[in-house]
Design a protein around this motif. Structure first.
Motif, PDB file in Angstrom:
ATOM      1  N   SER A 150       0.881  -1.112   0.079  1.00  0.00           N
ATOM      2  CA  SER A 150      -0.054   0.049  -0.076  1.00  0.00           C
ATOM      3  C   SER A 150       1.027   1.223  -0.012  1.00  0.00           C
ATOM      4  CB  SER A 150      -1.074  -0.110   1.068  1.00  0.00           C
ATOM      5  OG  SER A 150      -0.059  -0.051   2.259  1.00  0.00           O
ATOM      6  N   GLN A 151       0.329   2.242  -0.620  1.00  0.00           N
ATOM      7  CA  GLN A 151       0.754   3.735  -0.535  1.00  0.00           C
ATOM      8  C   GLN A 151      -0.043   4.593   0.118  1.00  0.00           C
ATOM      9  OE1 GLN A 151       3.117   5.259  -4.104  1.00  0.00           O
ATOM     10  NE2 GLN A 151       1.509   6.266  -4.285  1.00  0.00           N
ATOM     11  N   LEU A 152       0.569   5.479   1.238  1.00  0.00           N
ATOM     12  CA  LEU A 152      -0.173   6.155   1.783  1.00  0.00           C
ATOM     13  C   LEU A 152       0.409   7.802   1.106  1.00  0.00           C
ATOM     14  CD1 LEU A 152      -1.932   6.971   4.106  1.00  0.00           C
ATOM     15  CD2 LEU A 152      -0.215   6.930   5.508  1.00  0.00           C
ATOM     16  N   VAL A 153      -0.571   8.668   0.858  1.00  0.00           N
ATOM     17  CA  VAL A 153      -0.334   9.855   0.533  1.00  0.00           C
ATOM     18  C   VAL A 153      -0.422  10.981   1.504  1.00  0.00           C
ATOM     19  CG1 VAL A 153      -1.013  11.722  -1.153  1.00  0.00           C
ATOM     20  CG2 VAL A 153      -0.799   9.210  -1.957  1.00  0.00           C
ATOM     21  N   ILE A 154       0.542  11.560   2.104  1.00  0.00           N
ATOM     22  CA  ILE A 154       0.301  12.387   3.137  1.00  0.00           C
ATOM     23  C   ILE A 154       0.070  13.777   2.828  1.00  0.00           C
ATOM     24  CG2 ILE A 154       1.506  13.501   5.349  1.00  0.00           C
ATOM     25  CD1 ILE A 154       0.794  10.402   5.163  1.00  0.00           C
ATOM     26  N   LEU A 155       1.001  14.523   1.739  1.00  0.00           N
ATOM     27  CA  LEU A 155       0.764  15.638   1.252  1.00  0.00           C
ATOM     28  C   LEU A 155       0.686  15.626  -0.576  1.00  0.00           C
ATOM     29  CD1 LEU A 155       3.619  17.486   2.992  1.00  0.00           C
ATOM     30  CD2 LEU A 155       1.301  17.643   3.462  1.00  0.00           C
ATOM     31  N   GLU A 156      -0.344  16.214  -1.128  1.00  0.00           N
ATOM     32  CA  GLU A 156      -0.547  16.130  -2.459  1.00  0.00           C
ATOM     33  C   GLU A 156      -0.576  17.512  -3.116  1.00  0.00           C
ATOM     34  OE1 GLU A 156      -3.151  13.294  -5.126  1.00  0.00           O
ATOM     35  OE2 GLU A 156      -4.074  13.831  -3.467  1.00  0.00           O
ATOM     36  N   ASP A 157       0.399  17.690  -4.065  1.00  0.00           N
ATOM     37  CA  ASP A 157       0.404  18.941  -4.764  1.00  0.00           C
ATOM     38  C   ASP A 157       0.268  20.221  -4.158  1.00  0.00           C
ATOM     39  OD1 ASP A 157       0.897  17.401  -7.429  1.00  0.00           O
ATOM     40  OD2 ASP A 157      -1.187  17.143  -7.691  1.00  0.00           O
ATOM     41  N   LEU A 158       0.851  20.048  -3.089  1.00  0.00           N
ATOM     42  CA  LEU A 158       0.891  21.352  -2.180  1.00  0.00           C
ATOM     43  C   LEU A 158       1.668  22.484  -2.297  1.00  0.00           C
ATOM     44  CD1 LEU A 158       0.646  21.033   1.746  1.00  0.00           C
ATOM     45  CD2 LEU A 158       1.996  22.851   0.863  1.00  0.00           C
ATOM     46  N   ASP A 159       1.059  23.780  -2.725  1.00  0.00           N
ATOM     47  CA  ASP A 159       1.676  25.092  -2.995  1.00  0.00           C
ATOM     48  C   ASP A 159       1.574  25.702  -1.753  1.00  0.00           C
ATOM     49  OD1 ASP A 159       2.544  24.647  -5.916  1.00  0.00           O
ATOM     50  OD2 ASP A 159       0.439  24.484  -6.133  1.00  0.00           O
ATOM     51  N   PHE A 160       2.566  26.457  -1.383  1.00  0.00           N
ATOM     52  CA  PHE A 160       2.701  27.241   0.037  1.00  0.00           C
ATOM     53  C   PHE A 160       3.692  28.107   0.009  1.00  0.00           C
ATOM     54  CE2 PHE A 160       4.433  27.401   4.322  1.00  0.00           C
ATOM     55  CZ  PHE A 160       3.649  28.185   4.746  1.00  0.00           C
ATOM     56  N   VAL A 161       3.701  29.374   0.329  1.00  0.00           N
ATOM     57  CA  VAL A 161       4.864  30.397   0.255  1.00  0.00           C
ATOM     58  C   VAL A 161       5.030  30.949   1.622  1.00  0.00           C
ATOM     59  CG1 VAL A 161       5.696  32.578  -0.527  1.00  0.00           C
ATOM     60  CG2 VAL A 161       4.709  31.011  -2.203  1.00  0.00           C
ATOM     61  N   LEU A 162       6.022  31.101   2.346  1.00  0.00           N
ATOM     62  CA  LEU A 162       6.193  31.628   3.631  1.00  0.00           C
ATOM     63  C   LEU A 162       7.117  32.945   3.466  1.00  0.00           C
ATOM     64  CD1 LEU A 162       5.875  31.552   6.784  1.00  0.00           C
ATOM     65  CD2 LEU A 162       7.783  30.239   6.788  1.00  0.00           C
ATOM     66  N   TYR A 163       6.682  34.210   3.987  1.00  0.00           N
ATOM     67  CA  TYR A 163       7.250  35.354   3.794  1.00  0.00           C
ATOM     68  C   TYR A 163       7.708  35.591   4.910  1.00  0.00           C
ATOM     69  CZ  TYR A 163       4.812  35.869  -0.427  1.00  0.00           C
ATOM     70  OH  TYR A 163       4.022  35.601  -1.857  1.00  0.00           O
ATOM     71  N   SER A 164       9.094  36.436   4.908  1.00  0.00           N
ATOM     72  CA  SER A 164      10.031  36.947   5.821  1.00  0.00           C
ATOM     73  C   SER A 164       9.377  37.666   6.860  1.00  0.00           C
ATOM     74  CB  SER A 164      11.278  37.650   5.332  1.00  0.00           C
ATOM     75  OG  SER A 164      12.221  36.624   4.738  1.00  0.00           O
ATOM     76  N   GLY A 165       9.554  37.495   8.159  1.00  0.00           N
ATOM     77  CA  GLY A 165       8.972  38.344   9.132  1.00  0.00           C
ATOM     78  C   GLY A 165       7.528  38.081   9.661  1.00  0.00           C
ATOM     79  N   THR A 166       6.840  36.821   8.998  1.00  0.00           N
ATOM     80  CA  THR A 166       5.578  36.651   9.143  1.00  0.00           C
ATOM     81  C   THR A 166       5.674  35.115  10.374  1.00  0.00           C
ATOM     82  OG1 THR A 166       5.412  34.852   7.326  1.00  0.00           O
ATOM     83  CG2 THR A 166       4.688  37.189   6.904  1.00  0.00           C
TER      84      THR A 166
END
Length: 227
Positions: A20-36
């Protein structure tokens, strides 16, 4: 304009167990900016810690890419990645993971000495941080002589000693009682803000999450921004 610090581009993470294959994250787009400051919430087993491990270069995505300050982490070899983490990322875990045979001061100094700082400079910086968190009278105490809240304060100082760009915190109050948790919540968010750093944190604590500028829910293998 706020500088982009960390970017996930169509990140997928899978684990294989037997057939079996367990998908934890899928096609995740995420941006983190400095100071946040960003909090990630979600059910146990939803992949929150996996996301943090990938963000901190402790794990690799199965597909997609992660860039930090414009550098793709997947292009770095193990030695380069270790040096990059030491310079740019500080970690605070649910369990403090302090070295039992080292004093509070020595524990905080370790990342700076690994980076190549002069011992005198490392000690000066460590003492300044420990004083700011109210532990100036605990410098020579080993972890077993400190309370749970005190140990976590030492861990926060250790994460900050190299003045990293990003602090990654995985359930930083999860193992503490209510009183200690309240103190760590205030300390962590305030000191990160005062140092001008970026915070990426996983927490089940809604009060702690509310201290962050943005809160995401990790659900169905992707992030949803909370109102």
């Amino acid at each position: 304009m706020t500088k982009e610090l960390l970017r996930f581009h169509t990140v997928t993470k899978t684990f294989v167990s037997g057939q079996s294959q367990l998908v934890i994250l899928e096609d995740l787009d995420f941006v983190l900016y400095s100071g946040t400051s960003v909090a990630i919430t979600g059910k146990s087993g939803s992949g929150k810690s996996t996301l943090l491990n990938i963000a901190g270069g402790l794990d690799k995505p199965s597909a997609g890419s992660v860039s930090f300050l414009g550098r793709e982490l997947g292009a770095l070899n193990d030695k380069e990645l270790s040096a990059f983490r030491n310079r740019h990322i500080g970690f605070v875990f649910q369990s403090h993971i302090l070295l039992d045979d080292f004093t509070a001061l020595e524990n905080v100094c370790v990342p700076a000495l690994i980076r190549g700082a002069r011992q005198a400079d490392a000690v000066k910086r460590a003492k300044e941080l420990l004083d700011r968190v109210g532990l100036s009278d605990r410098l020579q105490h080993r972890p077993q002589k400190l309370s749970g809240g005190e140990r976590q304060r030492v861990a926060i100082c250790r994460a900050l000693v190299n003045a990293p760009d990003l602090i990654i915190a995985d359930e930083p109050t999860g193992s503490l009682d209510e009183e200690s948790s309240s103190g760590i919540e205030t300390l962590l968010t305030d000191i990160v803000r005062e140092e001008g750093k970026t915070l990426l944190m996983v927490t089940h604590d809604t009060q702690l999450a509310s201290r962050c500028s943005t809160v995401y829910l990790l659900h169905n293998r992707t992030l949803q921004e909370m109102e």
